[in-house]
Scaffold this motif. Structure first.
Motif, mmCIF file in Angstrom:
data_model
loop_
_atom_site.group_PDB
_atom_site.id
_atom_site.type_symbol
_atom_site.label_atom_id
_atom_site.label_comp_id
_atom_site.label_asym_id
_atom_site.label_seq_id
_atom_site.Cartn_x
_atom_site.Cartn_y
_atom_site.Cartn_z
ATOM 1 N N SER A 149 -42.196 117.702 33.992
ATOM 2 C CA SER A 149 -41.364 118.666 33.029
ATOM 3 C C SER A 149 -40.787 120.348 33.921
ATOM 4 C CB SER A 149 -40.914 118.639 31.395
ATOM 5 O OG SER A 149 -42.720 119.507 31.204
ATOM 6 N N TYR A 150 -42.048 120.612 34.025
ATOM 7 C CA TYR A 150 -42.222 122.325 34.930
ATOM 8 C C TYR A 150 -41.876 122.217 35.807
ATOM 9 C CZ TYR A 150 -44.058 125.789 35.408
ATOM 10 O OH TYR A 150 -44.614 128.389 36.759
ATOM 11 N N MET A 151 -42.338 120.860 36.708
ATOM 12 C CA MET A 151 -42.245 120.711 38.630
ATOM 13 C C MET A 151 -41.162 119.903 38.925
ATOM 14 S SD MET A 151 -46.592 119.884 38.988
ATOM 15 C CE MET A 151 -46.080 120.188 40.970
ATOM 16 N N LYS A 152 -39.937 119.033 37.871
ATOM 17 C CA LYS A 152 -39.063 118.439 38.072
ATOM 18 C C LYS A 152 -39.736 117.904 39.238
ATOM 19 C CE LYS A 152 -36.945 121.334 35.270
ATOM 20 N NZ LYS A 152 -35.514 122.545 35.023
ATOM 21 N N VAL A 153 -40.240 117.385 39.587
ATOM 22 C CA VAL A 153 -40.590 116.768 40.694
ATOM 23 C C VAL A 153 -40.431 115.405 41.051
ATOM 24 C CG1 VAL A 153 -41.687 116.277 43.433
ATOM 25 C CG2 VAL A 153 -41.661 118.939 42.145
ATOM 26 N N PRO A 154 -38.901 114.395 41.271
ATOM 27 C CA PRO A 154 -38.744 113.219 41.353
ATOM 28 C C PRO A 154 -40.177 112.423 41.480
ATOM 29 C CG PRO A 154 -36.974 113.980 42.377
ATOM 30 C CD PRO A 154 -38.459 115.003 42.308
ATOM 31 N N ASP A 155 -40.612 111.758 40.981
ATOM 32 C CA ASP A 155 -41.853 110.253 40.741
ATOM 33 C C ASP A 155 -43.432 111.672 41.689
ATOM 34 O OD1 ASP A 155 -40.687 108.835 40.543
ATOM 35 O OD2 ASP A 155 -40.164 107.691 42.651
ATOM 36 N N ASN A 156 -44.036 111.912 41.271
ATOM 37 C CA ASN A 156 -44.671 113.561 40.848
ATOM 38 C C ASN A 156 -45.999 112.422 41.371
ATOM 39 O OD1 ASN A 156 -46.309 115.169 41.178
ATOM 40 N ND2 ASN A 156 -45.281 116.670 39.311
ATOM 41 N N PRO A 157 -46.449 113.013 42.101
ATOM 42 C CA PRO A 157 -47.285 111.982 42.368
ATOM 43 C C PRO A 157 -49.033 112.552 40.880
ATOM 44 C CG PRO A 157 -46.905 112.891 44.218
ATOM 45 C CD PRO A 157 -46.382 113.055 43.597
ATOM 46 N N ILE A 158 -49.003 113.993 40.795
ATOM 47 C CA ILE A 158 -49.570 114.004 39.626
ATOM 48 C C ILE A 158 -49.220 113.076 37.962
ATOM 49 C CG2 ILE A 158 -50.807 116.284 38.549
ATOM 50 C CD1 ILE A 158 -50.187 118.316 40.479
ATOM 51 N N ASP A 170 -36.077 113.166 51.271
ATOM 52 C CA ASP A 170 -35.289 111.619 50.961
ATOM 53 C C ASP A 170 -35.208 110.018 51.452
ATOM 54 O OD1 ASP A 170 -33.572 114.044 49.533
ATOM 55 O OD2 ASP A 170 -32.898 115.008 51.885
ATOM 56 N N ALA A 171 -36.283 110.636 52.753
ATOM 57 C CA ALA A 171 -36.761 109.332 53.318
ATOM 58 C C ALA A 171 -38.080 108.572 51.868
ATOM 59 C CB ALA A 171 -37.640 110.036 54.787
ATOM 60 N N TYR A 172 -37.981 109.136 51.760
ATOM 61 C CA TYR A 172 -39.111 108.418 50.059
ATOM 62 C C TYR A 172 -37.646 107.634 49.243
ATOM 63 C CZ TYR A 172 -40.769 107.641 45.831
ATOM 64 O OH TYR A 172 -41.841 107.032 44.386
ATOM 65 N N LEU A 173 -36.811 108.143 48.961
ATOM 66 C CA LEU A 173 -36.433 107.848 47.949
ATOM 67 C C LEU A 173 -35.374 106.929 48.482
ATOM 68 C CD1 LEU A 173 -34.698 111.233 46.555
ATOM 69 C CD2 LEU A 173 -36.324 109.660 45.224
ATOM 70 N N LYS A 174 -35.103 107.565 50.339
ATOM 71 C CA LYS A 174 -34.512 106.065 50.811
ATOM 72 C C LYS A 174 -35.248 104.852 50.451
ATOM 73 C CE LYS A 174 -31.692 104.633 54.965
ATOM 74 N NZ LYS A 174 -31.002 104.830 55.856
ATOM 75 N N ILE A 175 -36.468 104.857 50.762
ATOM 76 C CA ILE A 175 -38.273 103.911 51.125
ATOM 77 C C ILE A 175 -37.640 103.178 49.590
ATOM 78 C CG2 ILE A 175 -40.069 103.164 50.851
ATOM 79 C CD1 ILE A 175 -40.038 104.647 53.284
ATOM 80 N N LYS A 176 -37.930 103.747 48.222
ATOM 81 C CA LYS A 176 -38.117 103.752 47.047
ATOM 82 C C LYS A 176 -36.490 102.703 46.279
ATOM 83 C CE LYS A 176 -37.804 105.563 42.357
ATOM 84 N NZ LYS A 176 -37.847 106.107 41.489
ATOM 85 N N GLU A 177 -35.476 102.778 47.548
ATOM 86 C CA GLU A 177 -34.335 101.577 46.798
ATOM 87 C C GLU A 177 -35.144 100.358 46.881
ATOM 88 O OE1 GLU A 177 -31.404 102.190 49.182
ATOM 89 O OE2 GLU A 177 -30.884 104.713 48.259
ATOM 90 N N ASN A 178 -36.077 100.082 47.808
ATOM 91 C CA ASN A 178 -36.859 98.916 48.292
ATOM 92 C C ASN A 178 -38.023 98.396 47.548
ATOM 93 O OD1 ASN A 178 -33.990 97.553 50.092
ATOM 94 N ND2 ASN A 178 -35.040 99.581 51.470
ATOM 95 N N PHE A 179 -38.516 99.616 47.086
ATOM 96 C CA PHE A 179 -39.930 99.230 46.935
ATOM 97 C C PHE A 179 -39.780 100.329 44.744
ATOM 98 C CE2 PHE A 179 -44.031 101.457 45.503
ATOM 99 C CZ PHE A 179 -45.046 99.420 45.849
ATOM 100 N N PRO A 180 -39.163 99.793 44.111
ATOM 101 C CA PRO A 180 -39.038 99.728 42.428
ATOM 102 C C PRO A 180 -40.279 100.319 41.516
ATOM 103 C CG PRO A 180 -38.717 97.804 42.456
ATOM 104 C CD PRO A 180 -38.968 98.505 44.386
ATOM 105 N N ILE A 181 -40.397 101.995 41.200
ATOM 106 C CA ILE A 181 -41.200 102.100 41.546
ATOM 107 C C ILE A 181 -41.958 101.263 39.640
ATOM 108 C CG2 ILE A 181 -40.688 104.083 39.305
ATOM 109 C CD1 ILE A 181 -43.309 104.533 42.020
ATOM 110 N N TYR A 182 -41.172 101.142 39.451
ATOM 111 C CA TYR A 182 -42.078 100.009 38.189
ATOM 112 C C TYR A 182 -42.825 99.273 37.843
ATOM 113 C CZ TYR A 182 -37.626 97.610 38.705
ATOM 114 O OH TYR A 182 -36.389 95.834 39.169
ATOM 115 N N ILE A 183 -42.850 98.922 39.332
ATOM 116 C CA ILE A 183 -43.515 97.505 39.767
ATOM 117 C C ILE A 183 -44.673 97.984 39.384
ATOM 118 C CG2 ILE A 183 -44.359 98.037 42.057
ATOM 119 C CD1 ILE A 183 -44.150 95.699 43.160
ATOM 120 N N PHE A 184 -45.538 99.130 39.820
ATOM 121 C CA PHE A 184 -46.769 99.440 39.161
ATOM 122 C C PHE A 184 -47.061 99.351 37.015
ATOM 123 C CE2 PHE A 184 -46.596 102.141 42.590
ATOM 124 C CZ PHE A 184 -47.504 102.248 43.098
ATOM 125 N N PHE A 185 -45.921 98.776 36.433
ATOM 126 C CA PHE A 185 -46.345 99.006 35.428
ATOM 127 C C PHE A 185 -46.189 97.254 35.203
ATOM 128 C CE2 PHE A 185 -44.964 102.836 35.428
ATOM 129 C CZ PHE A 185 -46.057 103.725 34.805
#
Length: 376
Positions: free
Chosen positions: A86-95, A145-160
């Motif tokens: 919530s503080y950094m407000k970075v999409p898909d924050n690696p930390i 922006d490049a990552y978010l475009k790639i993410k469309e084909n690689f949904p982040i919830y695959i980790f779960f």
């Protein structure tokens, strides 16, 4: 099944999260996205486990302070991840993502340490490549922006995705535990039933032997030998899963011979086993109960003309043991013995749905037929 529900009642209690979510959504305190069913499932699964697992491990947790500290530690990691996100407000924050992954794995380790230790290689094999690939996409594939475009084909919830898979594996482990518990219970009960076989017969035979030795009877050595063979068979062969019919027949013949010695009245006993393959195998000490009943409730009730006819034979698919005796209807023992009930319990444990036990009573004739399938 009742034992299963008792052991895992906490997980049924945890299902209360579903009506809670529904109530909060209905009252507009919570907005459940209808177009993201998988994320809703993951979040519901998470809070279900948060409620159920502390209840399930309550007794364990209150006696293990170090475990409680670990629980508080992973909860702290979870809230730290939320604060950073919530503080950094970075999409898909690696930390944030790494902290959440540590939280999930730590949570899994606390609730099922043996399971986690057993499958840690598989867990590492699944999560390590996924985490490295995520860092590569998030940090090395270009700008956001490049990552978010790639993410469309690689949904982040695959980790779960592995999380419910591991849960299913854990459920399978618990199912195996329940099956093993049932098997152990059956073995224990079967062992107990075996200890109930024929104790009175041995005591009666020893008393008869004592009388024979006082009279210096020539039958005494023969009785000692037969009784010794029967005791050896009961103690050693009786513990085996199966024995040859030949050995079981010899045991029955010894039993018959020892009984004949004590009778002064006319008794006719025939035992036909010419039509059976003597090398077939069967669970030990099954037929003796039926034979013992024929003596106890048949010959012992009659003063004369008593008989027992036994026929042991096999067909292509089954082994048959048929025993028939006469009895005095006026001397029926009203007390319910354990012999027949014992036999029924043993048959249900050893040959469930692969045997038939039928009893026919006609006037003064009592006939019992035991059929055991050969493929049992």
């Amino acid at each position: 099944m009742i034992e299963f529900f008792k052991k895992y009642k906490a997980f049924f209690i945890g299902l209360i999260i579903i009506p809670i979510f529904y109530f909060l959504d209905t009252t507009k305190y919570l907005n459940i996205p209808r177009d993201q069913p998988f994320e809703v499932f993951i979040i519901t699964l998470f809070w279900w486990l948060v409620i159920a697992l502390p209840i399930h491990h309550y007794k364990y947790l209150i006696t293990k302070k170090n475990v409680l500290l670990k629980v508080f530690a992973i909860i702290a990691i979870f809230f730290v991840a939320l604060v950073i996100d919530s503080y950094m407000k970075v999409p898909d924050n690696p930390i944030t993502f790494t902290l959440l992954l540590v939280f999930w794995l730590g949570f899994a380790y606390i609730i099922a340490p043996k399971f986690f230790t057993k499958y840690w290689k598989l867990i590492t094999l699944i999560y390590a490549p996924l985490l490295l690939y995520f860092f590569y996409l998030r940090l090395l594939s270009g700008n956001l922006d490049a990552y978010l475009k790639i993410k469309e084909n690689f949904p982040i919830y695959i980790f779960f995705i592995p999380i419910p898979l591991f849960f299913l594996v854990w459920v399978f482990e618990q199912w195996k535990w329940l099956q093993n518990l049932k098997n152990e219970k059956a073995k224990t009960e079967l062992s107990l039933l075996r200890t109930q076989i024929n104790p009175h017969f041995f005591f009666n035979t020893l008393n008869n032997l004592y009388a024979l030795t006082i009279k210096n009877s020539k039958q005494a050595p023969d009785v000692i030998l037969k009784l010794s063979d029967m005791m050896r068979y009961t103690i050693y062969e009786g513990e085996k899963e199966t024995v040859k019919l030949l050995d079981e027949i010899e045991y029955l013949n010894n039993y018959i011979d020892l009984h004949k010695i004590r009778y002064k009245k006319s008794v006719e006993i025939s035992f036909n086993y010419k039509d059976v393959n003597l090398h077939l195998t069967i669970a030990p000490l099954l037929y003796i109960m039926l034979l013992e009943n024929s003596f106890k409730h048949g010959i012992d009730t009659l003063s004369e003309n008593a008989f027992i006819n036994i026929n042991l034979y096999d067909t292509n698919d089954a082994i048959f043991f048929v025993i028939e005796n006469n009895f005095d209807p006026n001397e029926i023992n009203k007390t319910k013995g354990i012999g027949l009930e014992n036999l029924k319990k043993r048959l249900s444990l050893l040959y469930n749905n692969k045997h038939e036990l039928t009893i026919d009573i006609s006037n003064t004739i009592y006939k019992t037929t035991l059929k055991i399938n050969k493929n049992a």
